[in-house]
Scaffold this motif. Sequence first.
Motif, PDB file in Angstrom:
ATOM      1  N   ALA A 180       0.724  -1.225  -0.026  1.00 13.90           N
ATOM      2  CA  ALA A 180       0.068   0.061   0.080  1.00 13.90           C
ATOM      3  C   ALA A 180       0.932   1.310  -0.060  1.00 13.90           C
ATOM      4  O   ALA A 180       0.456   2.202  -0.559  1.00 13.90           O
ATOM      5  CB  ALA A 180      -1.021  -0.049   1.204  1.00 13.90           C
ATOM      6  N   LEU A 181       1.813   1.334   0.595  1.00 15.88           N
ATOM      7  CA  LEU A 181       2.923   2.535   1.021  1.00 15.88           C
ATOM      8  C   LEU A 181       3.670   2.493  -0.494  1.00 15.88           C
ATOM      9  O   LEU A 181       3.804   3.735  -0.954  1.00 15.88           O
ATOM     10  CB  LEU A 181       3.815   2.229   1.613  1.00 15.88           C
ATOM     11  CG  LEU A 181       3.428   2.582   3.372  1.00 15.88           C
ATOM     12  CD1 LEU A 181       4.415   1.913   4.365  1.00 15.88           C
ATOM     13  CD2 LEU A 181       3.138   4.012   3.420  1.00 15.88           C
ATOM     14  N   GLN A 201       2.290   1.817  -3.441  1.00 13.13           N
ATOM     15  CA  GLN A 201       1.588   2.331  -4.566  1.00 13.13           C
ATOM     16  C   GLN A 201       1.286   3.735  -4.161  1.00 13.13           C
ATOM     17  O   GLN A 201       0.902   4.428  -5.140  1.00 13.13           O
ATOM     18  CB  GLN A 201       0.191   1.594  -4.478  1.00 13.13           C
ATOM     19  CG  GLN A 201       0.317  -0.072  -4.700  1.00 13.13           C
ATOM     20  CD  GLN A 201      -0.969  -0.694  -4.996  1.00 13.13           C
ATOM     21  OE1 GLN A 201      -2.212  -0.264  -4.617  1.00 13.13           O
ATOM     22  NE2 GLN A 201      -1.104  -2.060  -5.026  1.00 13.13           N
ATOM     23  N   ALA A 202       1.106   4.184  -2.886  1.00 15.94           N
ATOM     24  CA  ALA A 202       0.840   5.595  -2.674  1.00 15.94           C
ATOM     25  C   ALA A 202       1.924   6.503  -2.803  1.00 15.94           C
ATOM     26  O   ALA A 202       1.583   7.615  -2.999  1.00 15.94           O
ATOM     27  CB  ALA A 202       0.203   5.775  -1.098  1.00 15.94           C
ATOM     28  N   HIS A 203       3.210   5.904  -3.058  1.00 11.77           N
ATOM     29  CA  HIS A 203       4.136   6.770  -3.099  1.00 11.77           C
ATOM     30  C   HIS A 203       5.298   6.236  -4.305  1.00 11.77           C
ATOM     31  O   HIS A 203       6.376   5.735  -3.856  1.00 11.77           O
ATOM     32  CB  HIS A 203       4.885   7.154  -1.700  1.00 11.77           C
ATOM     33  CG  HIS A 203       4.147   7.645  -0.670  1.00 11.77           C
ATOM     34  ND1 HIS A 203       4.095   8.888  -0.580  1.00 11.77           N
ATOM     35  CD2 HIS A 203       3.739   7.157   0.316  1.00 11.77           C
ATOM     36  CE1 HIS A 203       3.204   9.308   0.596  1.00 11.77           C
ATOM     37  NE2 HIS A 203       2.818   7.948   1.135  1.00 11.77           N
ATOM     38  N   THR A 234       2.510   1.633  10.421  1.00  9.84           N
ATOM     39  CA  THR A 234       2.148   2.431   9.352  1.00  9.84           C
ATOM     40  C   THR A 234       0.793   3.473   9.642  1.00  9.84           C
ATOM     41  O   THR A 234       0.480   4.263   8.833  1.00  9.84           O
ATOM     42  CB  THR A 234       1.774   1.408   8.112  1.00  9.84           C
ATOM     43  OG1 THR A 234       0.750   0.537   8.710  1.00  9.84           O
ATOM     44  CG2 THR A 234       2.829   0.989   7.744  1.00  9.84           C
ATOM     45  N   THR A 288       7.230  13.041   0.144  1.00  7.28           N
ATOM     46  CA  THR A 288       6.019  13.169  -0.120  1.00  7.28           C
ATOM     47  C   THR A 288       4.765  12.992   1.058  1.00  7.28           C
ATOM     48  O   THR A 288       4.296  11.956   0.880  1.00  7.28           O
ATOM     49  CB  THR A 288       5.488  12.730  -1.456  1.00  7.28           C
ATOM     50  OG1 THR A 288       5.740  11.207  -1.379  1.00  7.28           O
ATOM     51  CG2 THR A 288       6.451  13.194  -2.627  1.00  7.28           C
ATOM     52  N   TYR A 298       2.947   9.860   5.118  1.00  4.77           N
ATOM     53  CA  TYR A 298       3.055   8.523   5.012  1.00  4.77           C
ATOM     54  C   TYR A 298       2.369   7.311   5.769  1.00  4.77           C
ATOM     55  O   TYR A 298       2.403   6.231   5.371  1.00  4.77           O
ATOM     56  CB  TYR A 298       4.759   8.373   5.133  1.00  4.77           C
ATOM     57  CG  TYR A 298       5.873   8.764   4.084  1.00  4.77           C
ATOM     58  CD1 TYR A 298       5.902   8.201   2.926  1.00  4.77           C
ATOM     59  CD2 TYR A 298       6.267  10.065   4.581  1.00  4.77           C
ATOM     60  CE1 TYR A 298       6.640   8.897   1.974  1.00  4.77           C
ATOM     61  CE2 TYR A 298       6.812  10.904   3.631  1.00  4.77           C
ATOM     62  CZ  TYR A 298       7.078  10.255   2.407  1.00  4.77           C
ATOM     63  OH  TYR A 298       8.068  11.044   1.102  1.00  4.77           O
ATOM     64  N   THR A 349      -1.132   7.385   8.904  1.00  3.69           N
ATOM     65  CA  THR A 349      -2.181   7.976   9.277  1.00  3.69           C
ATOM     66  C   THR A 349      -2.620   7.664  10.513  1.00  3.69           C
ATOM     67  O   THR A 349      -2.225   6.624  11.430  1.00  3.69           O
ATOM     68  CB  THR A 349      -3.405   7.272   8.311  1.00  3.69           C
ATOM     69  OG1 THR A 349      -4.615   8.047   8.699  1.00  3.69           O
ATOM     70  CG2 THR A 349      -3.523   5.934   8.113  1.00  3.69           C
TER      71      THR A 349
END
Length: 743
Positions: free
Chosen positions: A536-537, A539-541, A565, A598, A601, A603
């Motif tokens: 997931a990380l 894909q997000a960054h 995370t 960015t 990272y 939440t």
Amino acid sequence: MMMASHDTSNYSEVGAGCPSTTGQSTRSGIGEEGAFASGDHPAGLSNAGHNFIPLPEILFGKSFLELRHSAIPGRSEEEVLWDSKEEVRSGALPATTDFWLRFNTTGALISWAERHVDTNEKGKVEVIRVPEASRWAAGHLGAGLRQVRYDWVFGTDYEGELLKRVSGGNQRDKVEADPCDTLLDVEERKERSAGLEWEVADASVIDRSLLQCRDQPILFYDDVTLYEDELHDHGVVSLNVKVRVMPTCWFVLLRYFLRVDGVLLRIRDTRYFHRMGHEWIGKESRRKEVTFAQLAEEGLSTRTSEYRDVNAVVGMIDSIGPPADVCYTRLVLHDAGTFDARPPARPQRVKYSLSTYSGNEFIEDRHEIREIVGGDIFCGVFDGHGGWQVAEYASVHLSKNLEIELANMGHRTESEQVIKALVRAFERTDRGVIHKVHHAFEIGLGHVAKVGACALAVLIKGHHLYVANAGDCRAVIGKRSPPPKEKAAGGKRGKKAVPGLDPGASPVSGTGRGGDYYAVALSEDHNAKLPKEASALAQAHPGEPDIVKCKHANACYVKGRLQPTRALGDAYLKYSEFNGRPNRSDSSAGRYIPPPYTPPYITATPEVRVYEDILDDPSAEFVILASDGVWDLCSNEEAVRFVGQAIADGDSMHVSQRLIAHALQCRAKDLGMTVEELRALPPGRSRRSKHDDMTALVVMLQGGAAGVEPECAAANPQDGKVDTSIDPTIPPEEWGEGGTAMG
């Protein structure tokens, strides 16, 4: 239900039904027949005999406060709100309301108005003269002046309206007058207030100790002004109503304050108090005034500028002259049939065992277990990193924020609404952390930006169990064998509209056998070592090869900095303003992450699951909440087996100590040490290199019973800094905490 509204206009629409002859509305007032009217008349009274009387110059005609209790089962929130709209249109009490306490501007001015338009009441109009008026009248003797009795200070005995609904129709029950209520001398007011019998009481009807309790969060507060006037620059008069709602009670203060410069100070306070679950409302009526002549006699200042703070005036005038005129009354609601429509909630008691063991010099774990609003039980474990401060903040504020969010739900108790309340409580808590971090960061305390905490919360509400997790703490339930053939205790997830939930995941897995019990994980870890989280990380960054760095298979870090995370705090991984500077020697600038950078990272939004009716399952006996310091050394099945064995041995109050003892034994074996050698290491660098801080909280569900009688009640360990001896051979009185959380 509670409703409050503020009118932002100085002049209200109260008199819209009586237009002036010119069509221009310049000021509200009272006409000959006593209706509220508007006209182009001057502010004062006419010497020609015109009976127009002006209203206060600052009139908030639309402001009101209402407290309602509906004892009609099966009514939705939407239906109640619709009835409220119909009431405004028709002037009738809605059919769903059995009890109604209301404060508004119109009601406050009725008694004042009636004294001017009712022949029998005109003699009761109080006329207060300022010194200039007496001197002016003395100089105009024989000029044919006519004295007009006009209460220009807008005095009122208004104490609100407390009404009871007659079943069906638009009528209201008749009321017996409150022994303290002079307003109800007016027959019409008697008819509009009654069927509710007030009785004389004492000062205990206002529980001031409860109102002053700092452990009670304020769920709702408002200050509604009804009217104000500067009395033509001769002083000030105001009427306002304040309301405070706490988890165990509500409190209302209606205050009339008058200062006529050079003449007098007057306070009229009316207090209402109700304790949740009790079938009565207490009322205190307090009247007190002092003249400026009395102030001079007491050697106090007679300068009006000294008496602008109403709260200061209240404390001052109570110390002068005779005591205040005080009357206490009580309204028993049970006899009126208002609160007995629903059976009282059964008290919920949950036995628990709690133990903490430090690896750091100052333990960074925290915990909380307590009753919250509505009798629900909140349990939380917080695993700090980079320091203990965020974990400490979360242990204090997360449950309070949850109370606020649950209170905002009103009558809606669906699982979906509770899930949203948990999500918002976590996010509200994180905003509070970031707010505090921001102030510290600005003054050069850069370290605060990398302090954070994983948070795990379990809410026992009714027959359901809600689990909210952000990080790598974990909740596991212990159930009696044999496991059912169908899927075991699968968590029901929220819909996509709810942030932080994964609606597409399969039912919770990880069931294993352990003696007479088997374990089911109620939460899922959020750690960078897990492929799902790392993917997931990535894909997000995209384009950040260092998004996850691993030292080995069990030690992977987001941007090479943090394993969880999801977490509270850790501001530098969420907001660019908290990223430090490249100069590593400048520690005041915080930790620096070089480009590409960015954020966010991580939440603070939790993953929430609800296990419906699990408390009705006789095989569900206990839930283990623990920080990763325990789970790093102990599997779910091992933990459940040790807790189950302790319960079988009749030692449910010390199961958490046995669990931590087992974890330490496992770690000592891995290190080739004895448990005694491991425990002999001092907390800090030497011990932390061997294991993390550990917290274990075991909550006994007692076969899913909604109410469990306590064995004992105990307070939480102070600040979670208890280095508990966990050797099972040590006498139980030297172990950690066991207790009962009561709802």
